[in-house]
Design an enzyme around this catalytic site. Structure first.
Site, PDB file in Angstrom:
ATOM      1  N   ASP A   1       7.626 -12.295  11.227  1.00 49.54           N
ATOM      2  CA  ASP A   1       7.136 -11.255  12.131  1.00 49.54           C
ATOM      3  C   ASP A   1       6.515 -11.943  13.338  1.00 49.54           C
ATOM      4  O   ASP A   1       6.163 -13.107  13.259  1.00 49.54           O
ATOM      5  CB  ASP A   1       6.094 -10.356  11.440  1.00 49.54           C
TER       6      ASP A   1
ATOM      7  N   CYS B   1       4.852   8.284  20.882  1.00 51.33           N
ATOM      8  CA  CYS B   1       4.609   7.256  19.870  1.00 51.33           C
ATOM      9  C   CYS B   1       5.104   7.748  18.518  1.00 51.33           C
ATOM     10  O   CYS B   1       4.919   8.906  18.153  1.00 51.33           O
ATOM     11  CB  CYS B   1       3.118   6.916  19.847  1.00 51.33           C
TER      12      CYS B   1
ATOM     13  N   ASN C   1      13.769  -1.616  14.486  1.00 55.18           N
ATOM     14  CA  ASN C   1      14.652  -1.326  15.624  1.00 55.18           C
ATOM     15  C   ASN C   1      16.067  -1.830  15.359  1.00 55.18           C
ATOM     16  O   ASN C   1      16.306  -2.696  14.517  1.00 55.18           O
ATOM     17  CB  ASN C   1      14.086  -1.937  16.909  1.00 55.18           C
TER      18      ASN C   1
ATOM     19  N   GLY D   1       4.854  -1.623   7.949  1.00 54.67           N
ATOM     20  CA  GLY D   1       4.505  -0.645   6.917  1.00 54.67           C
ATOM     21  C   GLY D   1       5.338  -0.758   5.657  1.00 54.67           C
ATOM     22  O   GLY D   1       4.844  -0.534   4.557  1.00 54.67           O
TER      23      GLY D   1
END
Lengths: 397, 397
Positions: free
Chosen positions: A78, A231, A165, A57
């Protein structure tokens, strides 16, 4: 490295960035930054290579912004695929569902600006093999570009972390500490309503392991957030703002204008933007960070001497060639605070620092339109006839 | 009203917004806002109609954000065509050059989210005919949607002004004052490095004619900006940030969460965000504004009574059902300021308000991983065994 195109009609490559003001020039509004005195040499952007880790995002929007700004080379990392669940953020389209994010991004970005050199890496940097390829790709210099800008061991000018993360952030931190590579970190909270960006210069600022990472509190009960199996929420707005702040600071860093924020938070519930600076921790657990800190301390005398030299050169330049000639006609810039003092106290009030009036009051604007006059900046304290007389005298002399 | 599709594969429409956490659900990350306690009823977003005037660098991104959030209905107004010179901002693609901006936007937005009802108006609102159509379109209610939310005379819930000139802003102001329509104004400076958003509620806040508009000073010499014939600069970053702040505040307004900013500025050179409030001007030159001010004053007793009633209801609810039971076990939340007091003073320092630590120090994180422990929030002042004992006693009683 893979490159892809969606096959739709594209614009052709441009050899040089032109400042010509025509509709067909994709760089006219960017080159205007030079004429307006914001950036000294905008075209330098083509010399820079930027690596973006995490094309989610924030990372995808960051990549699009740099692409539209005409960055020289973009390295994308990615290992995820595009899903319909990503459609609540900007950039990816439903017809790209199932594609690798790196490939889908390269496709869209090449269509938008074929002048940008794109390298897309579909790998997980937290694996041993992935980290190896990541490190090598950051070191590789691009022969097509003028690489004078990068003096260090790295082949890129800036690394942007847009991962979601802690583990991946620590891996980017490790790579950048090893390579003496300046990087910027970004993040968005799990409840989608706050985020931050941070500048990390190995040895000079705190690294990501020097101190616990900061987050911007949203004021919402944290126990709701930490529940197992929930989530994470996300919003295109928060991520768009964080991507915008991140790339604005990347541009300020690369093109040397404005002030680069060391840390900038965004609390969207209150529109509050905390900022701060963090020095490195001499007891940091990361050994590469400790080495960079040592080098930075050792280089202090040289740095001080250079700063002194630069300051003296600037001082002598100022005394040789003054920016403005003596104001012998007493022409002064209109003081905004003297405008609209009559009947607009209620609505105007006292302006906080950093705010100025763009135009005179609506009354005066309409009055000027009615009389066909163009003196929209005139106010009671400002005698246009007298100014014209002074200017005429100046031109005649 | 025209609708267009690019012909590429699209996702099918969704009847109800689901909160199911699967990759194929385009709304899972938005519905998560409910579970996280940010928004009470996210699905209400489908009941709202938003008009966006000006589909340029800010308006197009604003439209995309609302579309990805699943807004019910979007009305788009512009009279311009897409040019290559627009490619330095987000949203439009080179293959759309020559299309009307409204049509190009409708095409892209329908592909992204077919659930959104799009109305595209290719017209200039500052012409007599254009203003007429503009006004009528704002009044028209949509039969497909539940229109209970809109109590006023208008058929939309919010108008967003994303235009680039004073005249168009005054026209939006006039329409909204006439229709008692709440709107938000946005703007970006000619030097591309600052911008702002503003909330305007007819009668309650200053209207756009009440006071001279505010701009955020960039600190750059204003005389450079005002030179004749100079093309304005623009950046995807500044416009992306302004669009993000605008739509975040639009979401807060529509879905009733957080605090809607009355005025928020953005100085990108310093990452400075001034804010302020502006009351209406009793001598405003706009007669519709004066009417709205009169109505607002007349409604004050009713408003006060309602507020008092609501406050009393909340107070009685609180006394009936306390949010937390008495803290007889003296369990207290860990004080963040007590963390890392040993050897991290240099790097941690004092945190500004609104910042909290996301994780414990890197040392403790690694220590916890090494011992296989999960007590990542533990610190020296926090006795987990004692807490467990207290909780057990609580459960047994």
């Amino acid at each position: 490295m893979r490159l892809a195109s969606s096959g739709t009609s594209r614009r052709s490559k441009v050899k040089d960035m032109s400042a010509e003001v025509v509709d067909s020039n994709p760089y006219s509004r960017l080159m205007a930054l030079q004429r307006m005195g914001i950036v000294e040499n905008y075209e330098r952007i083509r010399d820079f290579s930027v690596a973006i880790v995490g094309i989610g995002g924030v990372g995808s929007v960051a990549a699009e912004m740099l692409t539209r700004c005409g960055i020289g080379r973009l390295l994308l990392y990615d290992y995820d695929t595009v899903e319909l669940a990503n459609m609540n953020r900007l950039f990816f389209r439903p017809d790209q569902v199932g594609m690798m994010k790196t490939d889908a991004a390269a496709q869209t970005l090449t269509d938008i600006n074929p002048d940008v050199i794109l390298e897309s890496y579909s790998l997980n940097i937290t694996t041993v093999k992935g980290y190896e390829v990541f490190l090598e790709s950051l070191k590789r210099k691009n022969s097509k570009q003028d690489r004078q800008s990068s003096a260090g061991t790295a082949g890129v000018d800036l690394v942007l972390s847009c991962v979601d993360n802690y583990e991946a952030r620590m891996v980017v931190n490790q790579a950048c500490n090893e390579l003496k590579q300046t990087w910027m970190e970004s993040g968005v909270s799990e409840d989608a309503v706050s985020g931050h960006i941070q500048l990390l210069i190995p040895g000079e600022t705190a690294c990501f392991a020097c101190a616990p990472p900061l987050v911007v509190a949203s004021g919402i009960d944290e126990r709701t957030l930490k529940r197992e199996g929930v989530c994470a929420a996300s919003l295109p707005t928060t991520m768009g703002v964080v991507a915008g702040l991140l790339i604005q600071n990347a541009l300020k860093f690369l093109l040397k204008f404005g002030q680069v924020s060391p840390y900038l938070g965004y609390n969207s519930l209150k529109d509050y933007f905390p900022s701060m600076e963090m020095r490195p921790n001499p007891q940091c657990s990361n050994s590469a960070c400790l080495e960079r800190q040592k080098e930075y301390l050792q280089a202090k005398p040289a740095r001080d001497a250079l700063a002194k030299e630069k300051m003296e050169a600037e001082a002598s330049l100022r005394s040789e060639c003054p920016l403005h000639v003596d104001n012998e006609w007493n022409i002064s810039v209109v003081d905004d605070s003297e405008e609209g003092t009559s009947n607009h106290i209620e609505a105007s009030g006292t302006l906080p620092d950093g705010l100025t009036r763009e135009l005179p009051t609506a009354d005066k604007y309409e009055e000027a339109l009615a009389t066909g006059g163009t003196n929209l900046v005139a106010n009671d304290d400002f005698d246009l006839v007298e100014l014209q007389r002074q200017l005429d005298a100046l031109n005649a002399s």
